[in-house]
Design a protein around this motif. Sequence first.
Motif, mmCIF file in Angstrom:
data_model
loop_
_atom_site.group_PDB
_atom_site.id
_atom_site.type_symbol
_atom_site.label_atom_id
_atom_site.label_comp_id
_atom_site.label_asym_id
_atom_site.label_seq_id
_atom_site.Cartn_x
_atom_site.Cartn_y
_atom_site.Cartn_z
ATOM 1 N N HIS A 126 0.832 -1.204 0.000
ATOM 2 C CA HIS A 126 0.000 0.000 0.000
ATOM 3 C C HIS A 126 0.873 1.264 0.000
ATOM 4 N N ALA A 127 1.809 1.283 -0.935
ATOM 5 C CA ALA A 127 2.722 2.413 -1.067
ATOM 6 C C ALA A 127 2.559 3.026 -2.455
ATOM 7 N N ASP A 128 3.248 4.135 -2.697
ATOM 8 C CA ASP A 128 3.240 4.746 -4.018
ATOM 9 C C ASP A 128 4.397 4.192 -4.845
ATOM 10 N N THR A 129 4.195 4.119 -6.142
ATOM 11 C CA THR A 129 5.174 3.514 -7.043
ATOM 12 C C THR A 129 6.524 4.213 -6.982
ATOM 13 N N ASP A 130 6.528 5.520 -6.812
ATOM 14 C CA ASP A 130 7.783 6.268 -6.782
ATOM 15 C C ASP A 130 8.657 5.908 -5.585
ATOM 16 N N GLY A 131 8.095 5.206 -4.609
ATOM 17 C CA GLY A 131 8.873 4.850 -3.428
ATOM 18 C C GLY A 131 9.611 3.533 -3.540
ATOM 19 N N ILE A 132 9.474 2.828 -4.667
ATOM 20 C CA ILE A 132 9.989 1.471 -4.796
ATOM 21 C C ILE A 132 11.300 1.437 -5.573
ATOM 22 N N ALA A 133 12.262 0.702 -5.048
ATOM 23 C CA ALA A 133 13.531 0.459 -5.733
ATOM 24 C C ALA A 133 13.803 -1.044 -5.765
ATOM 25 N N PHE A 134 14.531 -1.493 -6.779
ATOM 26 C CA PHE A 134 14.867 -2.910 -6.924
ATOM 27 C C PHE A 134 16.195 -3.207 -6.231
ATOM 28 N N VAL A 135 16.207 -4.248 -5.397
ATOM 29 C CA VAL A 135 17.423 -4.651 -4.695
ATOM 30 C C VAL A 135 17.583 -6.163 -4.813
ATOM 31 N N LEU A 139 10.474 -6.581 6.120
ATOM 32 C CA LEU A 139 9.194 -7.292 5.955
ATOM 33 C C LEU A 139 9.367 -8.646 5.270
ATOM 34 N N THR A 140 10.591 -9.149 5.241
ATOM 35 C CA THR A 140 10.843 -10.395 4.528
ATOM 36 C C THR A 140 9.986 -11.544 5.043
ATOM 37 N N GLN A 141 9.760 -11.605 6.356
ATOM 38 C CA GLN A 141 8.993 -12.719 6.921
ATOM 39 C C GLN A 141 7.506 -12.399 7.050
ATOM 40 N N SER A 142 7.047 -11.366 6.358
ATOM 41 C CA SER A 142 5.616 -11.058 6.435
ATOM 42 C C SER A 142 5.021 -10.621 5.101
ATOM 43 N N CYS A 143 5.801 -9.971 4.251
ATOM 44 C CA CYS A 143 5.236 -9.411 3.016
ATOM 45 C C CYS A 143 4.681 -10.520 2.124
ATOM 46 N N GLY A 144 3.416 -10.381 1.771
ATOM 47 C CA GLY A 144 2.734 -11.386 0.971
ATOM 48 C C GLY A 144 1.846 -12.298 1.787
ATOM 49 N N ALA A 145 2.081 -12.340 3.108
ATOM 50 C CA ALA A 145 1.279 -13.201 3.980
ATOM 51 C C ALA A 145 0.602 -12.431 5.092
ATOM 52 N N LEU A 146 1.039 -11.209 5.340
ATOM 53 C CA LEU A 146 0.489 -10.395 6.419
ATOM 54 C C LEU A 146 0.281 -8.986 5.882
ATOM 55 N N ASP A 147 -0.942 -8.509 5.964
ATOM 56 C CA ASP A 147 -1.252 -7.200 5.380
ATOM 57 C C ASP A 147 -0.443 -6.109 6.069
ATOM 58 N N PHE A 148 0.087 -5.201 5.271
ATOM 59 C CA PHE A 148 0.912 -4.097 5.771
ATOM 60 C C PHE A 148 0.561 -2.849 4.989
ATOM 61 N N ASN A 149 0.354 -1.754 5.707
ATOM 62 C CA ASN A 149 -0.009 -0.500 5.067
ATOM 63 C C ASN A 149 1.057 0.550 5.378
ATOM 64 N N THR A 150 1.837 0.893 4.384
ATOM 65 C CA THR A 150 2.915 1.858 4.552
ATOM 66 C C THR A 150 2.398 3.196 5.067
ATOM 67 N N GLN A 151 1.232 3.594 4.606
ATOM 68 C CA GLN A 151 0.689 4.893 5.008
ATOM 69 C C GLN A 151 0.349 4.926 6.502
ATOM 70 N N ASN A 152 -0.059 3.808 7.052
ATOM 71 C CA ASN A 152 -0.381 3.759 8.481
ATOM 72 C C ASN A 152 0.868 3.725 9.355
ATOM 73 N N VAL A 153 1.891 3.045 8.880
ATOM 74 C CA VAL A 153 3.096 2.832 9.686
ATOM 75 C C VAL A 153 4.099 3.971 9.498
ATOM 76 N N GLN A 154 4.213 4.474 8.279
ATOM 77 C CA GLN A 154 5.108 5.576 7.928
ATOM 78 C C GLN A 154 6.568 5.297 8.286
ATOM 79 N N PRO A 155 7.121 4.187 7.819
ATOM 80 C CA PRO A 155 8.543 3.915 8.055
ATOM 81 C C PRO A 155 9.417 4.796 7.161
ATOM 82 N N ASP A 156 10.666 4.915 7.526
ATOM 83 C CA ASP A 156 11.621 5.616 6.665
ATOM 84 C C ASP A 156 12.035 4.733 5.492
ATOM 85 N N PHE A 157 12.332 3.480 5.807
ATOM 86 C CA PHE A 157 12.707 2.510 4.772
ATOM 87 C C PHE A 157 12.080 1.161 5.105
#
Length: 381
Positions: A70-79, A185-203
């Motif tokens: 639940h983030a904006d596309t401009d915030g995503i980078a490939f690693v 979020l490696t052990q949760s992304c895809g299995a546990l709902d996460f909303n970037t807007q609610n949490v507001q992490p830096d990275f």
Amino acid sequence: MSVIPNQRHLFDIPDDVAYFNTATMGPMTTASVEAGKAGLARKLQPWSIQDTDFFADAARLRPLLAQLIHADTDGIAFVPSVSYALATAAANISLAKGQEILVLEDQFPSNVYVWRALAESTGAQLKTITRTGSSTLSDCLLNEIGPNTGLVACAHIRWTDGALVDVAAVGKKCREFGAAFVLDLTQSCGALDFNTQNVQPDFVAVAGYKWLLGPYATGFLYAAPKHRSGRPLEQNWITRKGASNFARLIDYSDEFGAGAERFDMGERSNFALLPAFESAVRTILDWGVENVERTLRTRNADLSQSLNSVGVLCPPEAERGPHYLCPLLPDSAPEDLTARLKAEGIFVSRRGDRLRITQHLFTNDKDTNRLVERLAYFLRS
């Protein structure tokens, strides 16, 4: 939200294999593997690869990754890894001498070493938070965040025992004291709902080969808007404005592409991995992360009761991720327990005195029944 029916038909998992080890390595679907094969096959005839192919896969995948959290596309980078993502975060966080970096006890090594190095280079102090008494891990972490906190770095789900961190509460308290917040979020992304807007992490750092069911060496980084003019680890050509014009690449540009694209790893246009990763992410999104979470919560509730009935005690759901079961093993458990289970086609992992059981939508009732029955047998013998 709805419970998803069993999806084993999408995977190449034989009937005699009971796989409960998603937290170590999620299996890819046959469709994802085929997508990867087709992508890799482009290198059989490299003259058929167009300039636009260097950009098309990433352009399709970036918004899908944003949708996952639940983030904006401009915030995503490939690693290529979480360690790469965390190193990027560390390079863009300012700390003063004497400030504290908070991490959790038994945190994954890649999410400790980078902060040790940052503490050494800045004069900050690394502080490890331990769960004490009847308090939850989240409560213990929240109690330590204060005026001297410069950074909190942790995972949503602790990898050793599935302990759940209240990341929304942690994010809020970090903002109250002006502390940076870096999440794995490696052990949760895809299995546990996460909303970037609610949490507001830096990275946010995510590896794609576990709960996202993607290939190894895939992952992504989310950077908050205030960090998107930061310093990347690499100075590569494809992240610059005008990079799609191959004829003019020698018109060197100091301007980057939009948002967090500047943090993209070199050679991000991986013709084999990106199509496979895209296929995996689309499958997760088609299922719906909330539906995956509900399904695994339901299945794990049943499995937890069965395990408890044979003396393998699981933590209550309030203290763990709903997709994670890490029961405490009795002292009598044989040292080679996982090897004995593996010999019978049952795959789990052991972390310290806990058995880590992480099923997914390919797990069926036959698998869980076998696991409980054989566990009970080996713990008696």
